[in-house]
Design an enzyme around this catalytic site. Structure first.
Site, PDB file in Angstrom:
ATOM      1  N   TYR A 146       0.831  -1.207   0.000  1.00 23.08           N
ATOM      2  CA  TYR A 146       0.000   0.000   0.000  1.00 23.08           C
ATOM      3  C   TYR A 146       0.865   1.257   0.000  1.00 23.08           C
ATOM      4  O   TYR A 146       0.684   2.155  -0.823  1.00 23.08           O
ATOM      5  CB  TYR A 146      -0.920  -0.009   1.215  1.00 23.08           C
ATOM      6  CG  TYR A 146      -1.869   1.161   1.294  1.00 23.08           C
ATOM      7  CD1 TYR A 146      -2.884   1.316   0.355  1.00 23.08           C
ATOM      8  CD2 TYR A 146      -1.776   2.103   2.323  1.00 23.08           C
ATOM      9  CE1 TYR A 146      -3.772   2.376   0.427  1.00 23.08           C
ATOM     10  CE2 TYR A 146      -2.661   3.170   2.405  1.00 23.08           C
ATOM     11  CZ  TYR A 146      -3.661   3.301   1.458  1.00 23.08           C
ATOM     12  OH  TYR A 146      -4.536   4.359   1.524  1.00 23.08           O
ATOM     13  N   THR A 176      -9.434   9.386   8.130  1.00 23.37           N
ATOM     14  CA  THR A 176     -10.727  10.031   7.926  1.00 23.37           C
ATOM     15  C   THR A 176     -11.833   9.092   8.388  1.00 23.37           C
ATOM     16  O   THR A 176     -11.714   7.876   8.263  1.00 23.37           O
ATOM     17  CB  THR A 176     -10.914  10.396   6.443  1.00 23.37           C
ATOM     18  OG1 THR A 176      -9.798  11.169   5.999  1.00 23.37           O
ATOM     19  CG2 THR A 176     -12.180  11.200   6.222  1.00 23.37           C
TER      20      THR A 176
END
Length: 328
Positions: A146, A176
């Site tokens: 990632y 978030t």
């Protein structure tokens, strides 16, 4: 009417971006292969005349008829559970997918914003993290699929900007949260709330002294929108600098949910960052942006969303079959 393509449109953040651009009067083309996205996140948009959806994998050739003014590339697994299950697909969407969309932006003469991440900083040796910090990332660790996919995204985007003169933007997204997060995707907020709602003990990995900084989705979307409409082509951190330890955050969740669960500790996963806090000085200066939603308010809204889920959704395990994607 301006036309915008949003990849990863059926995901958590992508679906909120679709809402925002519909609200701003854009014609929105959503694209998602639904590996981790869910159509229920955007089903309310299908009745809109200025919205259409393409079920497509951006690692394959991407064609969109007609003009495009903007492209927002948000197609990528974003939780550790996902990218550890589909590591090759995660790398491919960061590399091949980004390449395809940069090529589309060049063909359409469109401005493109790519979604990078705070994970480009790895387990940081600098605190808080500013955009000029190059990071401390393990290329061969399990999280490297990632982290390096996102770092490559930034590199190829800047190459297209410098070599082809492409109009590009790069947002580095910090943690978030908000409605439409997947309950069992392994990230700390849905994990804690899901455990509390099911009456389970809250699981902390490591000693709980590692820190995170949580940004409510409406603030995140506002920052992304302002960056897209700005003239800044270098990376910009968008996140909330209000830092908290995971241990203290677990106590906040127990207080919020009114449950009496204990906290249990398990070993820390390899390469899990110990500190995560954005330096948002650049966002304040360039975008006149900073988060407005306090964590207490944002978490109350998020908790109400998860409480509204059915018992079936609350207790089900992740059921997506990643086996075919791992072979590609």
């Amino acid at each position: 009417m301006k036309r915008v393509l949003i990849t990863g449109a059926a995901g958590f953040l992508g679906s909120h971006l679709c809402d925002r651009f519909i609200k701003e009067g854009f014609y929105v083309i959503g694209m998602d292969n639904l590996i981790t996205g869910d159509l229920k996140n955007i089903e309310h948009l299908f009745k809109q005349e200025n919205f259409e959806f393409y079920h497509h994998d951006v690692t394959k050739f991407v064609h969109v008829p007609g003009k495009l003014d903007y492209i927002l590339h948000f197609a990528s697994p974003a939780s550790p559970i996902d990218y550890l299950k589909i590591p090759i697909q995660t790398l491919k969407v960061g590399a091949l997918g980004t390449h395809n969309l940069l090529g589309l932006a060049k063909e359409k003469d469109a401005r493109i914003l790519i979604a990078s991440t705070s994970e480009v900083y790895g387990d940081p040796l600098v605190h808080p993290q500013s955009e000029d910090y190059y990071g401390n990332v393990s290329t061969i660790g399990p999280r490297g699929v990632y982290d390096e996919a996102k770092r490559f995204m930034e590199s190829i985007t800047m190459a297209y900007h410098r070599f082809h003169g492409l109009d590009t933007r790069i947002v580095r997204i910090f943690n978030t949260y908000g409605p439409r997060m997947r309950l069992n995707d392994g990230r700390v907020i849905p994990a804690f709330i899901g455990q509390a709602l099911r009456g389970e003990d809250l699981t902390i990995f490591g000693d709980g002294l590692q820190t995170r900084s949580f940004c409510y989705v409406d603030d995140q979307v506002e920052g992304i929108y302002r960056l897209l409409m700005s003239k800044e082509h270098l990376p910009v951190n968008i996140g909330n600098p209000d830092e908290i330890t995971i241990k203290d955050f677990a106590e906040e969740i127990i207080k919020l949910t009114g449950t009496g669960q204990k906290v249990v500790y398990k070993p820390l996963p390899q390469d899990d960052p110990m500190q995560r806090q954005p330096d948002i000085s650049k966002a304040k200066e360039v975008l006149d942006w900073e988060p407005k939603v306090e964590r207490e308010e944002g978490m109350r809204i998020t908790y109400e969303y998860f409480k509204s889920l059915s018992s079936e959704e609350l207790y089900k395990k992740e059921h997506k079959d990643f086996s075919m994607h791992n072979k590609k």
